[in-house]
Design a protein around this motif. Structure first.
Motif, short mmCIF file in Angstrom:
data_model
loop_
_atom_site.label_atom_id
_atom_site.label_comp_id
_atom_site.label_asym_id
_atom_site.label_seq_id
_atom_site.Cartn_x
_atom_site.Cartn_y
_atom_site.Cartn_z
N ILE A 59 68.22 59.39 -6.90
CA ILE A 59 69.32 59.08 -6.06
C ILE A 59 70.58 59.74 -6.03
CG2 ILE A 59 70.61 57.15 -4.60
CD1 ILE A 59 67.76 55.72 -4.50
N LEU A 60 70.95 59.28 -7.51
CA LEU A 60 72.49 59.81 -8.16
C LEU A 60 72.23 61.30 -8.05
CD1 LEU A 60 73.30 57.74 -11.16
CD2 LEU A 60 74.64 58.05 -9.06
N LYS B 71 70.52 63.49 -6.36
CA LYS B 71 70.75 64.24 -4.88
C LYS B 71 71.97 63.81 -4.25
CE LYS B 71 65.88 64.33 -4.01
NZ LYS B 71 64.56 63.46 -3.60
N PHE B 72 72.58 62.77 -4.56
CA PHE B 72 74.16 62.13 -4.00
C PHE B 72 74.86 63.26 -4.61
CE2 PHE B 72 77.96 59.91 -4.38
CZ PHE B 72 77.95 59.35 -3.06
N GLY B 73 74.94 63.45 -6.07
CA GLY B 73 75.81 64.16 -6.88
C GLY B 73 75.92 65.72 -6.17
N ALA C 200 75.02 66.60 -3.14
CA ALA C 200 75.82 66.68 -1.98
C ALA C 200 77.17 66.77 -1.95
CB ALA C 200 75.30 65.71 -1.10
N VAL C 201 77.64 66.35 -3.22
CA VAL C 201 79.21 66.39 -3.50
C VAL C 201 80.08 67.59 -2.87
CG1 VAL C 201 81.17 65.87 -4.88
CG2 VAL C 201 79.31 64.10 -4.66
N LYS D 222 78.89 70.01 -1.12
CA LYS D 222 78.96 70.51 0.37
C LYS D 222 79.90 69.47 0.84
CE LYS D 222 74.09 71.47 -0.27
NZ LYS D 222 72.64 70.49 -0.34
N LEU D 223 80.02 68.25 0.84
CA LEU D 223 81.14 67.50 1.41
C LEU D 223 82.45 68.13 1.04
CD1 LEU D 223 81.86 64.80 2.84
CD2 LEU D 223 82.10 63.71 0.65
N LEU D 224 82.82 68.46 -0.33
CA LEU D 224 84.07 68.84 -0.03
C LEU D 224 84.32 70.31 0.71
CD1 LEU D 224 84.38 68.96 -4.09
CD2 LEU D 224 85.14 67.17 -2.63
N HIS E 162 82.71 71.01 3.40
CA HIS E 162 82.96 70.57 4.72
C HIS E 162 84.18 69.89 4.92
CE1 HIS E 162 81.70 68.90 8.56
NE2 HIS E 162 82.45 68.03 8.39
N GLN F 166 80.12 63.63 6.40
CA GLN F 166 80.41 64.94 6.97
C GLN F 166 80.94 64.64 8.44
OE1 GLN F 166 78.23 68.47 6.59
NE2 GLN F 166 77.95 68.33 4.34
N SER G 141 65.76 55.92 -0.58
CA SER G 141 64.56 55.95 -1.48
C SER G 141 64.72 57.29 -1.98
CB SER G 141 63.47 55.75 -0.62
OG SER G 141 62.50 55.73 -1.47
N VAL G 142 63.62 57.94 -2.66
CA VAL G 142 63.81 58.98 -3.57
C VAL G 142 63.12 60.39 -2.70
CG1 VAL G 142 63.84 58.10 -5.60
CG2 VAL G 142 61.56 58.43 -4.65
N GLY H 14 69.76 60.25 -1.35
CA GLY H 14 71.09 60.38 -2.09
C GLY H 14 72.11 61.15 -1.17
N LYS H 15 71.32 62.34 -0.99
CA LYS H 15 72.47 63.38 -0.08
C LYS H 15 72.55 62.99 1.27
CE LYS H 15 68.61 66.49 1.63
NZ LYS H 15 67.29 66.16 1.14
N LEU I 234 75.90 61.26 2.10
CA LEU I 234 77.15 62.27 2.35
C LEU I 234 76.96 63.12 3.55
CD1 LEU I 234 78.08 62.95 -1.25
CD2 LEU I 234 79.21 61.38 -0.16
N LEU J 192 76.20 53.79 -7.40
CA LEU J 192 76.29 54.82 -6.49
C LEU J 192 78.04 54.63 -6.11
CD1 LEU J 192 73.84 55.33 -3.71
CD2 LEU J 192 74.79 57.05 -5.38
N PHE K 27 79.85 55.62 -9.10
CA PHE K 27 79.91 57.18 -9.31
C PHE K 27 80.73 57.98 -8.47
CE2 PHE K 27 77.76 61.08 -8.58
CZ PHE K 27 77.51 61.75 -10.00
N LEU L 262 91.41 66.42 1.39
CA LEU L 262 90.43 65.37 0.68
C LEU L 262 91.19 63.91 1.09
CD1 LEU L 262 89.64 66.85 -2.79
CD2 LEU L 262 88.57 67.34 -0.35
#
Lengths: 340, 340
Positions: free
Chosen positions: A240-241, A243-245, A247-248, A250-252, A254, B142, B188-189, B220-221, B224, B241, B244, B281
């Protein structure tokens, strides 16, 4: 383990069909690596006809006898366990079996992560004493990179699995960064020993009583602050971390785009700034870090990002060569034996 | 529930000692809120002498009889359960009891999160049918914000806890954003139903069979990318999360600084664009989103970030007033009853 004193033979098989931009990026990246280094033997696995076309299109010379034909492809969205069973002639299954049969020391793929993990575990096999292999990732931090294990090889890890991730990743980080006793943190919701659930508390005790350089629990923020060289967690949280990371950035991008669209003046400012920002944020680009091997299997198996570029694939292949040279598999095996 | 048809009385008690910059930010933020809005009654809880000093220093007029004296402070690093027991005269315990005794409808604190959760749960009490209250956070995405529950009220959630987080957060998001049936994802994963461990699979079934607008597993993605309005997870994952994510802007700042330090030219470039980046930002700044109430207790209890500014505290107080006006507690109670 007599191979310690001489440089081991190095034959690397690359999954030509793995990744979002396969076969182009996989074939070109792999052939570039061998042409540049010329210190290992390269095999490509995948649909021969297609590989030959890619080679021709890119004006690359590569010996046809080193192409291992495999006419099935495990897609990125395929269910890993089903795919392994159903697609016995896929590049992933054939490639792993090629290594398992002693024809190569390393397998490299940017394909379906779960399928590569399962095929590597099933065909190449686990190192004695390892119940669960583990896959990690590099996350940029304020002082360099944090290596995070596990990021999704397995979920619902038991405390002793978390300990073994610590043992294996310590060897890996030592070899790759030359850090003798890398610091290890256990990911939790607070630094205090009693934080987290039952599994975390038990893993804390196992790690504390081990010979590893365990510094205690770390929090989510500590990954980015670079508090420890290694952070250990269950594959559920790690994935999860990860995939979250990812996407960061991409968010920036955006947010910058949205801001630019508010006015012509903003658009000009962002336009002027884009290049500076891109350069400043280079450390966020995963591609430069090369792949991370699946630790705990009896050969080097490197799993890369699905969107790997030619350069990323090349770096993964070079990483595989480095790990074979450093005898990572035997070192992990010895380390596991010491702890058993 | 006859209070539905009239605007309820609104008395808010603010923890003057809570947060890294207390009492200054807590006192000034709270008094600014009541001076600006003048539509609720404010109480301050904490050491009276200190509060009076802060008021004087900032030239603020506030009635002394609305200061509730509490001469102990639960520090940010205190163990929550120990602190609740040992510091019976702390601002957090006294504030929650003040609400529990019917003297106010809402408690607001930027203090020790665990202590506020425990004191609220213990003294204000849980809504009938709620086993575990839940705390959430807003994460910019987004298209707006994703609301993430749970971010650390409790770890090792059972499947029915995850369902109840979904029920309660749906009401909250509906009230706050006017979204009639907010979409819910289960973290989830992988998107497939069979992904994740046993708890996730069982929670998936419970959510799927509920009347909630459940769209399935998210990764995770997707937090965002803004795939769903709400993302549900165990407090362990959510807290990691959250922390982080909060460290991301710090990492960006650090990377820009490192880049600037490489040359005078870089320094000038970064210096010129710092302001543009800061403006672009803005959505990453948590302070603008106001606090998120602890859902599942019998009054409004809003827990803010430890580093809350005066503005953040003011926004938390205004959020508390809004939640009291919207009768959130009764709506959650009705919703829980419907599902029981």
């Amino acid at each position: 383990m007599s191979s310690h004193n001489k440089i081991p033979k190095c034959r690397i098989v690359v999954d030509a069909m793995g990744g979002d931009y396969a076969p182009q990026n996989a074939v070109v990246g792999a052939v570039n690596a061998v042409n540049e280094r010329n210190d290992f033997e390269l095999f490509l696995v995948g649909e021969k006809k297609i590989i030959l076309e890619v080679l021709k299109k890119n004006n690359l010379v590569f010996p046809e006898e080193k192409i291992i034909d495999a006419d099935q492809v495990i897609e990125m969205g395929d269910n890993p366990s089903d795919a392994i069973k159903m697609k016995k002639n896929s590049s992933i299954v054939v490639g792993c079996k090629f290594v398992a049969d002693g024809n190569a020391e390393a397998f490299v793929s940017a394909g379906n992560t779960g399928a590569v993990v399962m095929a590597s575990t099933l065909f190449i096999g686990r190192i004695k004493g390892v119940e669960r292999p583990t896959i990690g990732t590099f996350i940029p931090n304020q002082t360099g990179v944090t290596t995070l294990f596990d990021v999704g090889a397995f979920v619902d890890s038991k405390p002793h699995h978390l300990l073994s991730y610590g043992i294996m990743s310590s060897i890996f980080v030592k070899e790759i960064y030359g850090i003798d006793k890398p610091t290890i943190g256990l990911l939790s919701v607070g630094e205090e020993e009693e934080k987290g659930g039952k599994t975390i508390k038990e893993a804390f005790d196992l790690l504390k009583n081990s010979k590893l350089n365990f510094v205690g629990n770390v929090e989510g923020k500590d990954i980015l602050l670079g508090k420890t060289n290694i952070v250990i967690c269950d594959g559920f949280v790690g994935n999860i971390l990860l995939k979250f990371g990812e996407a960061v950035p991409k968010l920036l991008k955006h947010l910058l785009k949205s801001y630019a669209e508010k006015s012509l003046f903003n658009k000009i400012k962002v336009g002027l700034f884009r290049n500076t920002l891109k350069k400043a944020l280079v450390p966020l680009d995963y591609q430069q870090y090369g792949g991370v091997p699946l630790l705990g299997v009896k050969a080097i198996s490197i799993i890369g990002h699905g969107s790997s570029s030619e350069l990323a694939i090349k770096n993964m292949v070079i990483r595989a060569k480095e790990m074979v040279d450093k005898d990572l598999v035997n070192k992990i095996q010895n380390s596991i034996e010491t702890y058993s």
